[in-house]
Design a protein around this motif. Structure first.
Motif, mmCIF file in Angstrom:
data_model
loop_
_atom_site.group_PDB
_atom_site.id
_atom_site.type_symbol
_atom_site.label_atom_id
_atom_site.label_comp_id
_atom_site.label_asym_id
_atom_site.label_seq_id
_atom_site.Cartn_x
_atom_site.Cartn_y
_atom_site.Cartn_z
ATOM 1 N N MET A 171 0.746 -1.409 -0.263
ATOM 2 C CA MET A 171 0.106 0.319 -0.018
ATOM 3 C C MET A 171 0.889 1.171 0.198
ATOM 4 S SD MET A 171 -3.054 -1.608 -0.440
ATOM 5 C CE MET A 171 -3.919 0.003 -0.214
ATOM 6 N N VAL A 172 -0.165 2.827 -0.593
ATOM 7 C CA VAL A 172 1.131 3.501 -0.682
ATOM 8 C C VAL A 172 0.784 4.237 1.240
ATOM 9 C CG1 VAL A 172 1.160 5.874 -1.170
ATOM 10 C CG2 VAL A 172 0.017 4.364 -2.777
ATOM 11 N N ASP A 173 2.545 4.588 1.736
ATOM 12 C CA ASP A 173 2.648 4.957 2.571
ATOM 13 C C ASP A 173 3.283 6.384 2.602
ATOM 14 O OD1 ASP A 173 3.589 5.977 4.791
ATOM 15 O OD2 ASP A 173 4.593 4.075 5.313
ATOM 16 N N PRO A 174 2.227 7.421 2.284
ATOM 17 C CA PRO A 174 2.964 8.649 1.994
ATOM 18 C C PRO A 174 4.122 8.895 3.015
ATOM 19 C CG PRO A 174 0.775 8.717 3.998
ATOM 20 C CD PRO A 174 1.093 7.163 3.379
ATOM 21 N N ALA A 175 4.207 8.601 4.424
ATOM 22 C CA ALA A 175 5.491 9.110 4.781
ATOM 23 C C ALA A 175 6.709 8.258 4.254
ATOM 24 C CB ALA A 175 5.823 8.625 6.481
ATOM 25 N N HIS A 176 6.785 7.413 3.352
ATOM 26 C CA HIS A 176 7.719 7.168 2.605
ATOM 27 C C HIS A 176 7.341 6.247 1.528
ATOM 28 C CE1 HIS A 176 11.683 4.594 2.546
ATOM 29 N NE2 HIS A 176 10.999 3.327 2.719
ATOM 30 N N VAL B 141 -1.281 14.894 1.892
ATOM 31 C CA VAL B 141 -2.186 15.223 2.655
ATOM 32 C C VAL B 141 -3.866 14.566 2.528
ATOM 33 C CG1 VAL B 141 -4.478 17.178 3.763
ATOM 34 C CG2 VAL B 141 -1.870 17.782 3.356
ATOM 35 N N ARG B 142 -4.160 14.306 1.296
ATOM 36 C CA ARG B 142 -4.797 13.719 0.813
ATOM 37 C C ARG B 142 -4.649 11.984 1.458
ATOM 38 N NH1 ARG B 142 -5.581 17.228 -3.336
ATOM 39 N NH2 ARG B 142 -4.050 16.205 -4.908
ATOM 40 N N VAL B 143 -3.500 11.419 0.936
ATOM 41 C CA VAL B 143 -3.458 10.493 1.401
ATOM 42 C C VAL B 143 -3.241 10.000 2.567
ATOM 43 C CG1 VAL B 143 -1.111 8.386 0.814
ATOM 44 C CG2 VAL B 143 -1.638 9.517 -0.989
ATOM 45 N N GLN B 144 -2.445 10.952 3.250
ATOM 46 C CA GLN B 144 -3.146 10.190 4.850
ATOM 47 C C GLN B 144 -4.590 10.208 5.274
ATOM 48 O OE1 GLN B 144 -1.887 14.059 6.976
ATOM 49 N NE2 GLN B 144 0.084 13.285 7.929
ATOM 50 N N ARG B 145 -5.402 10.640 4.677
ATOM 51 C CA ARG B 145 -7.125 10.019 4.859
ATOM 52 C C ARG B 145 -7.113 8.929 3.906
ATOM 53 N NH1 ARG B 145 -7.529 15.709 4.570
ATOM 54 N NH2 ARG B 145 -8.450 15.817 2.012
ATOM 55 N N MET B 146 -6.530 8.207 3.096
ATOM 56 C CA MET B 146 -6.642 6.937 1.917
ATOM 57 C C MET B 146 -7.092 5.278 2.585
ATOM 58 S SD MET B 146 -4.233 6.375 -1.269
ATOM 59 C CE MET B 146 -4.402 7.779 -1.492
ATOM 60 N N ASP B 147 -7.997 4.724 1.953
ATOM 61 C CA ASP B 147 -8.316 3.501 3.024
ATOM 62 C C ASP B 147 -6.694 2.581 2.734
ATOM 63 O OD1 ASP B 147 -8.843 1.380 4.011
ATOM 64 O OD2 ASP B 147 -10.753 1.698 2.329
ATOM 65 N N ARG B 148 -5.547 2.632 3.675
ATOM 66 C CA ARG B 148 -5.223 1.551 2.861
ATOM 67 C C ARG B 148 -5.282 0.399 2.838
ATOM 68 N NH1 ARG B 148 -0.808 4.259 5.932
ATOM 69 N NH2 ARG B 148 -1.181 6.916 5.634
ATOM 70 N N THR B 149 -6.587 -0.785 2.921
ATOM 71 C CA THR B 149 -6.280 -1.373 3.246
ATOM 72 C C THR B 149 -7.431 -1.971 1.371
ATOM 73 O OG1 THR B 149 -9.436 -1.335 3.299
ATOM 74 C CG2 THR B 149 -7.918 -1.979 5.668
ATOM 75 N N ASP C 192 -8.248 8.945 -5.917
ATOM 76 C CA ASP C 192 -7.272 8.239 -5.202
ATOM 77 C C ASP C 192 -6.315 7.521 -5.609
ATOM 78 O OD1 ASP C 192 -8.644 8.682 -2.284
ATOM 79 O OD2 ASP C 192 -9.825 7.076 -2.316
ATOM 80 N N ALA C 193 -7.263 7.265 -6.857
ATOM 81 C CA ALA C 193 -5.572 5.992 -7.694
ATOM 82 C C ALA C 193 -5.021 6.998 -8.237
ATOM 83 C CB ALA C 193 -6.836 6.073 -8.649
ATOM 84 N N ALA C 194 -5.155 8.309 -8.658
ATOM 85 C CA ALA C 194 -4.338 9.920 -8.798
ATOM 86 C C ALA C 194 -3.480 9.599 -8.274
ATOM 87 C CB ALA C 194 -5.218 10.694 -9.597
ATOM 88 N N ASP C 195 -3.920 9.521 -6.914
ATOM 89 C CA ASP C 195 -3.276 10.201 -5.834
ATOM 90 C C ASP C 195 -1.778 9.476 -5.275
ATOM 91 O OD1 ASP C 195 -3.853 12.484 -5.364
ATOM 92 O OD2 ASP C 195 -5.268 12.125 -3.924
ATOM 93 N N ALA C 196 -2.524 7.946 -5.377
ATOM 94 C CA ALA C 196 -1.383 6.984 -5.228
ATOM 95 C C ALA C 196 -0.626 6.607 -6.461
ATOM 96 C CB ALA C 196 -2.382 5.477 -5.686
ATOM 97 N N LEU C 197 -0.772 7.382 -7.792
ATOM 98 C CA LEU C 197 0.440 7.584 -8.556
ATOM 99 C C LEU C 197 0.999 8.895 -8.840
ATOM 100 C CD1 LEU C 197 -2.025 6.719 -12.132
ATOM 101 C CD2 LEU C 197 -0.423 5.538 -11.230
#
Length: 315
Positions: free
Chosen positions: A1-6, A230-238, A257-262
């Motif tokens: 999963m995408v981790d905004p901190a890393h 900011v948005r990735v912090q609120r993203m569903d990590r499951t 959400d997919a765009a932010d993940a990319l």
């Protein structure tokens, strides 16, 4: 999963370093190597310099507060490097210190090179005001390095202090000094906010700066990038956001959400293309325009997306 901190594999998590390497915040003095920079002497500014981890702060970050610095990254024996270096050196020597060429060998100093995160080498990075504002990758059709450099110089004109004829820092008038100091202080506030994980606070700072400098490409890029955090912090990590959008392309929230993940996966072009296919939806259109700030203005995706947005608005 995408981790905004890393967002990078194989290294110890460090939110501020990761944000800098990914181009998510402006390079500042807080990101310089621990080795002291080489001392700078007045009147010795040269049009072409060698860049290393030791002098990166002085020769690129600090110098780019005065004039644009074009950083050419490539090893001497790499295909195309000799020709590109020769062309840029000739251009720099004839530019009258309107810009500086820095040459960085990634084989000798990979730590310095990785801060720019080149997708290919050789590549040239334009740095102004302490942050990368454009990238030149040889091989793209219709792009000439001389025209690209001139575009960089024009786009940054009036925003940098400049050098005087002796090659020293140009004197600023009494009105520009407070403005320049205030901008630097605000950029530092934003960088510190990102460093502490206060991404929303950093976005607020960039918003304040854009209120007095609307359309500033550096600020738009920084705000867009940190807004993703900011948005990735609120993203569903499951779930995998990209796969979720593939499975349910009609769900606007999943597409956003997919765009932010990319973007977090260092694929901003793919993120914009994903959104561009759905610009008939107002929220998607707004997000696509925001993320365009992360791309080189010469990227074909930019023109294509703006055309699709215009068509959607006036259809």
């Amino acid at each position: 999963m995408v981790d905004p901190a890393h967002v990078h594999d194989g290294c110890t998590p460090d939110r501020h370093r990761d944000a800098v390497v990914a181009g998510l915040v402006a390079l500042t003095a807080t990101t310089t190597p621990t080795t002291p920079a080489e001392p700078q002497q007045q009147g010795t500014v040269r049009p072409v310099v060698s860049v290393t981890g030791v002098n990166l702060a002085a020769e690129v970050i600090e110098r780019s507060q005065q004039v644009p610095v074009i950083v050419l990254i490539g090893a001497p024996l790499q295909s195309g490097m000799k020709e590109l270096r020769s062309r840029l050196t000739s251009l720099a020597e004839g530019a009258g210190l309107r810009w500086i060429l820095g040459i960085l060998d990634p084989d000798k100093d990979p730590g310095a090179a990785v801060q720019f995160r080149p997708r290919q080498v050789p590549s040239a990075f334009a740095v102004a005001g302490g942050t990368t504002v454009a990238v030149f990758e040889p091989g793209l059709p219709g792009r000439d390095i001389a025209d690209w450099v001139e575009e960089v110089v024009r786009s940054t004109g009036g925003r940098l202090r400049g050098l005087d004829e002796a090659g020293e820092a140009g004197e600023e008038d009494t009105h520009s000094v407070p403005a320049a100091f205030g901008r630097e202080a605000q950029l530092r506030r934003a960088a510190e906010a990102v460093d502490s994980g206060d991404f929303a606070g950093a976005v607020a700072v960039y918003g304040e700066m854009l209120a007095s400098a609307p359309g500033d490409p550096v600020l738009l890029r920084a705000r867009a990038a940190v807004s993703v955090l900011v948005r990735v912090q609120r993203m569903d990590r499951t779930r995998d956001p990209v796969q979720a959008a593939v499975e349910d392309p009609g769900d606007v929230d999943k597409v956003l959400d997919a765009a932010d993940a990319l973007v977090m996966l260092d694929q901003p072009g793919e993120a914009v293309e994903l959104l561009a296919a759905r610009v008939g939806e107002p929220r998607v259109r707004e997000r696509a325009l925001e993320l365009l700030a992360l791309l080189d203005p010469a990227d074909p995706v930019v023109a294509a997306t703006r055309q699709r947005v215009a068509s959607a608005l006036y259809a």
